[in-house]
Design a protein around this motif. Structure first.
Motif, mmCIF file in Angstrom:
data_model
loop_
_atom_site.group_PDB
_atom_site.id
_atom_site.type_symbol
_atom_site.label_atom_id
_atom_site.label_comp_id
_atom_site.label_asym_id
_atom_site.label_seq_id
_atom_site.Cartn_x
_atom_site.Cartn_y
_atom_site.Cartn_z
ATOM 1 N N THR A 1 42.034 13.802 -19.488
ATOM 2 C CA THR A 1 43.084 14.814 -19.314
ATOM 3 C C THR A 1 43.265 15.683 -20.557
ATOM 4 O OG1 THR A 1 44.840 13.298 -20.030
ATOM 5 C CG2 THR A 1 44.316 13.369 -17.670
ATOM 6 N N SER A 2 42.435 15.494 -21.550
ATOM 7 C CA SER A 2 42.556 16.266 -22.792
ATOM 8 C C SER A 2 41.672 17.509 -22.742
ATOM 9 C CB SER A 2 42.156 15.402 -23.994
ATOM 10 O OG SER A 2 42.011 16.203 -25.153
ATOM 11 N N GLY A 3 42.267 18.659 -22.884
ATOM 12 C CA GLY A 3 41.484 19.888 -22.930
ATOM 13 C C GLY A 3 40.590 19.957 -24.144
ATOM 14 N N ASN A 4 41.011 19.315 -25.235
ATOM 15 C CA ASN A 4 40.259 19.388 -26.483
ATOM 16 C C ASN A 4 38.885 18.736 -26.379
ATOM 17 O OD1 ASN A 4 40.044 19.942 -29.388
ATOM 18 N ND2 ASN A 4 40.170 17.717 -29.614
ATOM 19 N N LYS B 1 23.676 26.756 -21.312
ATOM 20 C CA LYS B 1 24.758 27.684 -20.978
ATOM 21 C C LYS B 1 25.576 27.208 -19.787
ATOM 22 C CE LYS B 1 25.544 32.558 -19.809
ATOM 23 N NZ LYS B 1 24.907 33.890 -19.635
ATOM 24 N N ALA B 2 24.928 26.639 -18.785
ATOM 25 C CA ALA B 2 25.628 26.200 -17.578
ATOM 26 C C ALA B 2 26.635 25.091 -17.884
ATOM 27 C CB ALA B 2 24.622 25.743 -16.532
ATOM 28 N N GLN B 3 26.179 24.080 -18.640
ATOM 29 C CA GLN B 3 27.075 22.978 -18.979
ATOM 30 C C GLN B 3 28.186 23.442 -19.929
ATOM 31 O OE1 GLN B 3 27.574 20.059 -17.922
ATOM 32 N NE2 GLN B 3 25.718 19.331 -16.929
ATOM 33 N N ALA B 4 27.854 24.345 -20.823
ATOM 34 C CA ALA B 4 28.867 24.877 -21.734
ATOM 35 C C ALA B 4 29.953 25.598 -20.942
ATOM 36 C CB ALA B 4 28.235 25.818 -22.751
ATOM 37 N N THR B 5 29.549 26.459 -20.036
ATOM 38 C CA THR B 5 30.501 27.208 -19.224
ATOM 39 C C THR B 5 31.370 26.276 -18.393
ATOM 40 O OG1 THR B 5 29.008 29.110 -19.113
ATOM 41 C CG2 THR B 5 30.720 28.956 -17.423
ATOM 42 N N SER B 6 30.743 25.276 -17.772
ATOM 43 C CA SER B 6 31.476 24.328 -16.936
ATOM 44 C C SER B 6 32.544 23.588 -17.728
ATOM 45 C CB SER B 6 30.499 23.335 -16.313
ATOM 46 O OG SER B 6 31.194 22.320 -15.616
ATOM 47 N N ASN B 7 32.192 23.146 -18.926
ATOM 48 C CA ASN B 7 33.147 22.355 -19.705
ATOM 49 C C ASN B 7 34.224 23.208 -20.363
ATOM 50 O OD1 ASN B 7 32.475 19.280 -19.892
ATOM 51 N ND2 ASN B 7 30.497 20.335 -19.835
ATOM 52 N N TYR B 8 33.919 24.451 -20.712
ATOM 53 C CA TYR B 8 34.986 25.339 -21.186
ATOM 54 C C TYR B 8 36.015 25.564 -20.073
ATOM 55 C CZ TYR B 8 32.724 26.635 -25.612
ATOM 56 O OH TYR B 8 32.187 26.617 -26.878
ATOM 57 N N ARG B 9 35.529 25.706 -18.838
ATOM 58 C CA ARG B 9 36.447 25.881 -17.719
ATOM 59 C C ARG B 9 37.287 24.623 -17.481
ATOM 60 N NH1 ARG B 9 32.058 29.098 -13.912
ATOM 61 N NH2 ARG B 9 32.462 31.181 -14.782
ATOM 62 N N LEU B 10 36.670 23.462 -17.626
ATOM 63 C CA LEU B 10 37.425 22.219 -17.501
ATOM 64 C C LEU B 10 38.488 22.113 -18.597
ATOM 65 C CD1 LEU B 10 34.510 19.769 -16.628
ATOM 66 C CD2 LEU B 10 36.454 20.338 -15.151
ATOM 67 N N LEU C 1 40.036 24.618 -20.019
ATOM 68 C CA LEU C 1 41.131 25.518 -19.648
ATOM 69 C C LEU C 1 41.968 24.944 -18.511
ATOM 70 C CD1 LEU C 1 39.289 28.942 -19.860
ATOM 71 C CD2 LEU C 1 41.225 28.205 -21.259
ATOM 72 N N GLY C 2 41.359 24.135 -17.655
ATOM 73 C CA GLY C 2 42.107 23.508 -16.586
ATOM 74 C C GLY C 2 43.180 22.570 -17.114
ATOM 75 N N HIS C 3 42.909 21.950 -18.252
ATOM 76 C CA HIS C 3 43.879 21.040 -18.859
ATOM 77 C C HIS C 3 44.741 21.731 -19.906
ATOM 78 C CE1 HIS C 3 42.263 17.454 -16.910
ATOM 79 N NE2 HIS C 3 41.059 17.899 -17.184
ATOM 80 N N ASN C 4 44.238 22.833 -20.454
ATOM 81 C CA ASN C 4 44.995 23.582 -21.460
ATOM 82 C C ASN C 4 44.725 25.075 -21.285
ATOM 83 O OD1 ASN C 4 46.363 24.555 -23.669
ATOM 84 N ND2 ASN C 4 44.870 23.856 -25.179
ATOM 85 N N PRO C 5 45.474 25.715 -20.406
ATOM 86 C CA PRO C 5 45.243 27.144 -20.132
ATOM 87 C C PRO C 5 45.414 28.037 -21.355
ATOM 88 C CG PRO C 5 46.633 26.152 -18.436
ATOM 89 C CD PRO C 5 46.509 25.145 -19.546
ATOM 90 N N ALA C 6 46.060 27.531 -22.403
ATOM 91 C CA ALA C 6 46.303 28.332 -23.604
ATOM 92 C C ALA C 6 45.177 28.205 -24.630
ATOM 93 C CB ALA C 6 47.626 27.931 -24.248
ATOM 94 N N ASN C 7 44.094 27.534 -24.261
ATOM 95 C CA ASN C 7 42.988 27.333 -25.201
ATOM 96 C C ASN C 7 42.258 28.659 -25.447
ATOM 97 O OD1 ASN C 7 40.694 26.631 -26.636
ATOM 98 N ND2 ASN C 7 40.162 24.897 -25.324
#
Length: 466
Positions: free
Chosen positions: A420-423, A438-447, A449-455
């Motif tokens: 549950t940690s965005g960090n 790039k695909a995995q990077a994009t996926s995990n950045y989105r995850l 933001l799902g836990h911390n929209p202010a990231n």
């Protein structure tokens, strides 16, 4: 302690043992110096290593390090001394005392004002967390230029960004307002004011807020070491934000400061502050903590602060009930883990009744010396007291060393343990980005933001990847 700095358990029941020299060499830390305090006296002071990467000059207990944010409680002591003399007050609008600059009013200051008490407790609502410093030879701003974020300042303007007193948010910018106010009301340069008000009275003979340093003192300094193992250009940065980050000192001098502070809190000393002023310092403010220091809920009586400048790390822990404490300084960005291990070991050997949060943990050290699989074994062995930062820091170090696949392995485990940690998703995404996935990077950045929209970092990296 030199022979056995740490005994680190593994999940199979075995133990890895490290000497201080092994830990320093493995983590690329040129020097570490400490002073241990027992029953309000300096019990032992030691220094290990050399003044800079690639140099042969050995450090001594009088070698100087940058205290970084441990400058703040020393500054707070000076500010409270001015309160005691009637030069400053704790609870009135700081603009009533500031002469050369004013905190701009806005919608957040309509009801509540910025006060000295709130500046010292990081509840004033001011912006700018910290400062990167200025390279040797670079043009340096005045304090007023720093506060306005005007050239050649390298940080944003210091402004009120939420209602003063409503919450705590760390602000080196606020401490810089404190610095200017202290100079304004006394008419003295800050470094001279602190020398006369705090450093000399407390016997801190090897300490100064002078930025830059006079040549004679500069010869006794250590050189900062960056995460990549190189020396900070020019050996160190200059910090005109003296109150927030500008103190050069030794662990022995910081120990003297800690002891005097603890004794004054108990009414046993009146060198700079009396017990009445100490009550003000150690009384928690609404929605905040102490003035200048932080408390430790797990350890009653403890007041503490740590600090990090470019190439330097520092730590002060003191207990005014037991009279035990430690001050540690290193000249390396990667020094946090070693300082924690050293503090844990000294506390254990000295029989302190101090909760260090469980057995010694050093996932970062095991990762460097024995790889990701062994680091995960150590993590599992101490998991009941571990934190998400354990694997995150180890992964960061491996990334810096180009061991990207191993870093990803640690980050993936961190995501499993702290889902549950965005960090942790942000860290894993960065590792994948370094690896070129790039695909995995994009996926995990989105995850993330799902836990911390202010990231903001995740938002910026996603834009860069699209």
């Amino acid at each position: 302690m030199e022979a056995t700095l740490a005994e680190l358990p593994l999940s199979d029941g075995s133990v890895l043992r490290y000497s201080l020299a092994e830990a320093m060499a493995s983590s690329g830390i040129p020097a570490i110096s400490f002073a241990a305090i027992s029953r309000f006296e300096i019990a032992v002071a030691r220094a290990y290593g050399v003044t800079a990467v690639g140099e042969l000059t050995k450090v001594t207990t009088r070698s100087l390090f940058q205290a970084a944010s441990v400058s703040k409680p020393v500054t707070a002591t000076g500010a409270l001394a001015l309160v005691r003399r009637g030069k400053l007050d704790l609870d009135n609008n700081v603009n009533d005392r500031l002469k050369s600059w004013q905190v701009p009013d806005n919608e957040f200051t309509a009801k509540e004002k910025v006060t000295l008490r709130r500046l010292m407790s990081h509840t004033a609502g001011l912006s700018v967390h910290g400062f990167p410093g200025y390279a040797i030879g670079a043009q340096r701003p005045t304090v007023q230029q720093i506060l306005d974020g005007s050239p050649p300042a390298n940080t944003a303007p210091v402004r009120v960004v939420f209602e003063p007193g409503s919450r705590q948010e760390y602000s080196g910018g606020g401490i810089t307002v404190e610095q200017l106010m202290m100079s304004d009301v006394t008419g003295k340069a800050f470094e001279n004011l602190m020398r006369d008000t705090v450093l000399q009275p407390m016997g801190m003979r090897d300490s100064t807020f002078a930025q830059p340093l006079p040549d004679g003192i500069a010869l006794r300094t250590t050189a900062g070491t960056l995460f990549d193992g190189t020396i900070v250009p020019g050996r160190s940065h200059i910090y005109p934000e003296m109150a927030a980050a500008g103190l050069w000192t030794t662990p022995t001098d910081l120990a003297r400061f800690a002891i005097q502070t603890a004794r004054a809190r108990l009414g046993q000393a009146d060198v700079v502050l009396d017990v009445t002023m100490m009550e003000q310092m150690f009384q928690k403010v609404p929605n905040g903590d102490m003035l200048g220091f932080f408390s430790d809920p797990k350890n009653p009586g403890v007041f503490t602060h740590n600090g990090g400048n470019a190439g330097f790390r520092s730590l002060l822990i003191m207990n005014s009930v037991t009279g035990n404490g430690i001050t540690v300084m290193t000249n390396a960005d990667g020094g946090w883990g070693l300082m924690e291990l050293l503090s844990h070991r000294i506390g254990t050997l000295s029989g302190w009744t101090h909760d260090f949060g469980g057995p010694a943990r050093a996932v970062w050290l095991v990762a460097i010396t024995n790889g990701a699989n062994m680091a995960l074994s150590h993590f599992e062995a101490v998991r009941s007291t571990a934190q998400e930062s354990d694997l995150n820091e180890a992964g960061r170090i491996l990334l810096a060393k180009g061991r990207t696949d191993e870093a990803i392995k640690l980050y993936r485990r961190n995501v499993e343990v702290y889902p549950t940690s965005g960090n942790v998703y942000d860290s894993l995404a960065w590792a994948y980005e370094v690896a070129g996935d790039k695909a995995q990077a994009t996926s995990n950045y989105r995850l993330s933001l799902g836990h911390n929209p202010a990231n903001e970092n995740a938002l910026e990296r996603l834009k860069a990847l699209e």
